[in-house]
Scaffold this motif. Structure first.
Motif, PDB file in Angstrom:
ATOM      1  N   MET A   1      29.682  -5.843  41.219  1.00  0.00           N
ATOM      2  CA  MET A   1      28.648  -5.397  42.158  1.00  0.00           C
ATOM      3  C   MET A   1      27.285  -6.038  41.917  1.00  0.00           C
ATOM      4  O   MET A   1      26.448  -6.095  42.821  1.00  0.00           O
ATOM      5  CB  MET A   1      28.480  -3.862  42.067  1.00  0.00           C
ATOM      6  CG  MET A   1      29.610  -3.052  42.650  1.00  0.00           C
ATOM      7  SD  MET A   1      29.384  -1.272  42.340  1.00  0.00           S
ATOM      8  CE  MET A   1      27.817  -0.942  43.148  1.00  0.00           C
ATOM      9  N   LEU A   2      27.060  -6.524  40.711  1.00  0.00           N
ATOM     10  CA  LEU A   2      25.712  -6.908  40.290  1.00  0.00           C
ATOM     11  C   LEU A   2      25.046  -7.900  41.251  1.00  0.00           C
ATOM     12  O   LEU A   2      23.937  -7.667  41.740  1.00  0.00           O
ATOM     13  CB  LEU A   2      25.766  -7.483  38.873  1.00  0.00           C
ATOM     14  CG  LEU A   2      24.450  -7.523  38.110  1.00  0.00           C
ATOM     15  CD1 LEU A   2      23.883  -6.125  37.912  1.00  0.00           C
ATOM     16  CD2 LEU A   2      24.656  -8.204  36.753  1.00  0.00           C
ATOM     17  N   ALA A   3      25.732  -9.015  41.522  1.00  0.00           N
ATOM     18  CA  ALA A   3      25.132 -10.023  42.407  1.00  0.00           C
ATOM     19  C   ALA A   3      25.034  -9.516  43.842  1.00  0.00           C
ATOM     20  O   ALA A   3      24.098  -9.880  44.566  1.00  0.00           O
ATOM     21  CB  ALA A   3      25.941 -11.314  42.355  1.00  0.00           C
ATOM     22  N   LEU A   4      25.967  -8.682  44.253  1.00  0.00           N
ATOM     23  CA  LEU A   4      25.910  -8.121  45.602  1.00  0.00           C
ATOM     24  C   LEU A   4      24.636  -7.291  45.784  1.00  0.00           C
ATOM     25  O   LEU A   4      23.992  -7.330  46.839  1.00  0.00           O
ATOM     26  CB  LEU A   4      27.142  -7.255  45.859  1.00  0.00           C
ATOM     27  CG  LEU A   4      28.486  -7.993  45.896  1.00  0.00           C
ATOM     28  CD1 LEU A   4      29.628  -6.979  45.914  1.00  0.00           C
ATOM     29  CD2 LEU A   4      28.566  -8.899  47.115  1.00  0.00           C
ATOM     30  N   ARG A   5      24.281  -6.561  44.735  1.00  0.00           N
ATOM     31  CA  ARG A   5      23.103  -5.700  44.803  1.00  0.00           C
ATOM     32  C   ARG A   5      21.800  -6.509  44.708  1.00  0.00           C
ATOM     33  O   ARG A   5      20.843  -6.247  45.429  1.00  0.00           O
ATOM     34  CB  ARG A   5      23.142  -4.679  43.659  1.00  0.00           C
ATOM     35  CG  ARG A   5      24.291  -3.692  43.752  1.00  0.00           C
ATOM     36  CD  ARG A   5      24.008  -2.564  44.722  1.00  0.00           C
ATOM     37  NE  ARG A   5      23.152  -1.550  44.123  1.00  0.00           N
ATOM     38  CZ  ARG A   5      22.141  -0.955  44.743  1.00  0.00           C
ATOM     39  NH1 ARG A   5      21.861  -1.280  45.989  1.00  0.00           N
ATOM     40  NH2 ARG A   5      21.433  -0.021  44.139  1.00  0.00           N
ATOM     41  N   HIS A   6      21.785  -7.508  43.792  1.00  0.00           N
ATOM     42  CA  HIS A   6      20.513  -8.165  43.471  1.00  0.00           C
ATOM     43  C   HIS A   6      20.324  -9.503  44.174  1.00  0.00           C
ATOM     44  O   HIS A   6      19.187  -9.980  44.268  1.00  0.00           O
ATOM     45  CB  HIS A   6      20.405  -8.348  41.952  1.00  0.00           C
ATOM     46  CG  HIS A   6      20.340  -7.051  41.201  1.00  0.00           C
ATOM     47  ND1 HIS A   6      19.195  -6.288  41.135  1.00  0.00           N
ATOM     48  CD2 HIS A   6      21.287  -6.355  40.516  1.00  0.00           C
ATOM     49  CE1 HIS A   6      19.429  -5.185  40.439  1.00  0.00           C
ATOM     50  NE2 HIS A   6      20.695  -5.209  40.044  1.00  0.00           N
ATOM     51  N   VAL A   7      21.395 -10.119  44.644  1.00  0.00           N
ATOM     52  CA  VAL A   7      21.265 -11.381  45.379  1.00  0.00           C
ATOM     53  C   VAL A   7      21.412 -11.139  46.879  1.00  0.00           C
ATOM     54  O   VAL A   7      20.575 -11.560  47.675  1.00  0.00           O
ATOM     55  CB  VAL A   7      22.299 -12.420  44.897  1.00  0.00           C
ATOM     56  CG1 VAL A   7      22.186 -13.709  45.713  1.00  0.00           C
ATOM     57  CG2 VAL A   7      22.094 -12.720  43.413  1.00  0.00           C
TER      58      VAL A   7
ATOM     59  N   MET B   1      21.362  -8.141  48.175  1.00  0.00           N
ATOM     60  CA  MET B   1      20.564  -6.947  48.468  1.00  0.00           C
ATOM     61  C   MET B   1      21.349  -5.908  49.258  1.00  0.00           C
ATOM     62  O   MET B   1      20.822  -5.249  50.165  1.00  0.00           O
ATOM     63  CB  MET B   1      19.273  -7.339  49.221  1.00  0.00           C
ATOM     64  CG  MET B   1      18.459  -8.417  48.532  1.00  0.00           C
ATOM     65  SD  MET B   1      17.983  -7.993  46.834  1.00  0.00           S
ATOM     66  CE  MET B   1      16.818  -6.676  47.130  1.00  0.00           C
ATOM     67  N   GLN B   2      22.622  -5.753  48.925  1.00  0.00           N
ATOM     68  CA  GLN B   2      23.446  -4.748  49.596  1.00  0.00           C
ATOM     69  C   GLN B   2      23.167  -3.367  49.014  1.00  0.00           C
ATOM     70  O   GLN B   2      22.774  -3.234  47.851  1.00  0.00           O
ATOM     71  CB  GLN B   2      24.928  -5.090  49.441  1.00  0.00           C
ATOM     72  CG  GLN B   2      25.364  -6.336  50.188  1.00  0.00           C
ATOM     73  CD  GLN B   2      26.853  -6.608  50.061  1.00  0.00           C
ATOM     74  OE1 GLN B   2      27.560  -5.930  49.338  1.00  0.00           O
ATOM     75  NE2 GLN B   2      27.329  -7.613  50.784  1.00  0.00           N
ATOM     76  N   SER B   3      23.396  -2.350  49.822  1.00  0.00           N
ATOM     77  CA  SER B   3      23.271  -0.982  49.327  1.00  0.00           C
ATOM     78  C   SER B   3      24.371  -0.733  48.293  1.00  0.00           C
ATOM     79  O   SER B   3      25.380  -1.458  48.243  1.00  0.00           O
ATOM     80  CB  SER B   3      23.417   0.009  50.479  1.00  0.00           C
ATOM     81  OG  SER B   3      24.752  -0.012  50.976  1.00  0.00           O
ATOM     82  N   LYS B   4      24.195   0.305  47.493  1.00  0.00           N
ATOM     83  CA  LYS B   4      25.179   0.621  46.463  1.00  0.00           C
ATOM     84  C   LYS B   4      26.551   0.887  47.077  1.00  0.00           C
ATOM     85  O   LYS B   4      27.575   0.393  46.591  1.00  0.00           O
ATOM     86  CB  LYS B   4      24.722   1.831  45.643  1.00  0.00           C
ATOM     87  CG  LYS B   4      25.660   2.167  44.493  1.00  0.00           C
ATOM     88  CD  LYS B   4      25.116   3.314  43.659  1.00  0.00           C
ATOM     89  CE  LYS B   4      26.068   3.639  42.504  1.00  0.00           C
ATOM     90  NZ  LYS B   4      25.558   4.767  41.680  1.00  0.00           N
ATOM     91  N   GLY B   5      26.563   1.628  48.165  1.00  0.00           N
ATOM     92  CA  GLY B   5      27.832   1.954  48.813  1.00  0.00           C
ATOM     93  C   GLY B   5      28.519   0.725  49.388  1.00  0.00           C
ATOM     94  O   GLY B   5      29.740   0.552  49.235  1.00  0.00           O
ATOM     95  N   GLU B   6      27.745  -0.138  50.024  1.00  0.00           N
ATOM     96  CA  GLU B   6      28.316  -1.348  50.611  1.00  0.00           C
ATOM     97  C   GLU B   6      28.827  -2.281  49.510  1.00  0.00           C
ATOM     98  O   GLU B   6      29.924  -2.837  49.615  1.00  0.00           O
ATOM     99  CB  GLU B   6      27.258  -2.065  51.455  1.00  0.00           C
ATOM    100  CG  GLU B   6      27.788  -3.285  52.203  1.00  0.00           C
ATOM    101  CD  GLU B   6      26.704  -3.980  53.016  1.00  0.00           C
ATOM    102  OE1 GLU B   6      27.052  -4.904  53.759  1.00  0.00           O
ATOM    103  OE2 GLU B   6      25.522  -3.595  52.892  1.00  0.00           O
ATOM    104  N   ALA B   7      28.019  -2.439  48.452  1.00  0.00           N
ATOM    105  CA  ALA B   7      28.416  -3.318  47.348  1.00  0.00           C
ATOM    106  C   ALA B   7      29.684  -2.807  46.669  1.00  0.00           C
ATOM    107  O   ALA B   7      30.568  -3.584  46.307  1.00  0.00           O
ATOM    108  CB  ALA B   7      27.284  -3.425  46.328  1.00  0.00           C
TER     109      ALA B   7
END
Length: 261
Positions: free
Chosen positions: A121-127, A129-135
């Motif tokens: 999830m890390l890059a999805l969240r920080h690169v 910028m996805q929401s926690k649920g989406e990531a």
């Protein structure tokens, strides 16, 4: 005794070569580390959905060529284009490039304090910028793709080497890249674990993922790759389908294959 310089690579007939605009173009790239010239005019193209295996002895330049495609190394001259992005442009947007190109190394580079799911999830969240649920949804789907969704809550130290490598692949897949690069991802694994990672890569190839892999797994390259590129002394020496490993045209490839037996 040094090999005779092969200015033009030997190209085998390749009925499986795919038509269409290339998604990767590598044109006459040169790269030196100090006085050591590692790449000496390397050129090749990769079509969308094609799987290319790069083989060659240690020091032939294959891993350096791969790293140049993701701009982990800068080239001295030549041109590289990936998914319409000029990689050799000094002002290239590296964040954009690495959203389009995923790379997996021999070392897994997982964060030990994060769970498998959190690592993906890390890059999805920080690169992205996805929401926690989406990531989380995307990460679980990527883990399912490599057969590890049931390990989402585990930590890296609780996994085998093969499982950790599959998590690293899932981490790249989650970013939905257009091209995946694999740099000798099985070289640190025993034969059983190597097999499980290669099966994931074979499934990706069957699904149409554009892939370039540097590998010592000759049987896998012969069976799965659309084309094989043999590099020797910093040059593309022979190019062709898997059958070229049964009928090498140059003494250099003959000697390389004989040493691999």
């Amino acid at each position: 005794m040094s090999a005779i310089v092969n200015p033009e690579p030997v190209v085998h007939a390749s009925p499986s070569a795919q038509p269409g605009q290339p998604i990767v173009k590598v044109d006459q790239i040169y790269k030196s580390f100090g006085a050591n010239q590692v790449l000496k005019g390397v050129s090749f193209e990769v079509a969308r959905g094609e799987m290319i295996a790069i083989i060659g002895a240690s020091g032939s330049g294959k891993s350096t060529a791969l790293r140049c495609i993701d701009r982990l190394e800068t080239i001295d001259s030549g041109h590289i284009e990936v998914a319409g992005i000029r990689v050799d442009d000094p002002d290239v947007d590296l964040h954009k490039l690495r959203r389009e190109v995923g790379i997996v190394f021999q070392s897994y580079n997982l964060f030990p304090h994060l769970t498998v799911l959190e690592n993906v999830m890390l890059a999805l969240r920080h690169v992205k910028m996805q929401s926690k649920g989406e990531a989380q949804k995307v990460a679980l789907a990527a883990l399912a793709q490599v057969g590890l969704d049931e390990k989402a809550g585990a930590y890296p130290e609780q996994l085998s080497g093969g499982q950790q490598q599959r998590v690293a692949i899932a981490r790249s897949l989650a970013m939905a890249p257009k091209v995946m690069l694999f740099d000798e991802v099985t070289s640190a694994l025993d034969p059983q674990l190597t097999g499980e990672v290669l099966r994931v890569m074979e499934d990706l190839a069957a699904g149409g993922m554009t892939m370039i892999l540097v590998t010592h797994e000759m049987n896998f390259a012969k069976r799965v790759a659309d084309r094989i590129i043999y590099m020797h002394q910093g040059r593309v020496w022979e190019v062709g389908p898997g059958e070229m490993l049964d009928n090498p045209h140059t003494p250099e490839l003959q000697a390389f294959l004989a040493a691999d037996l």
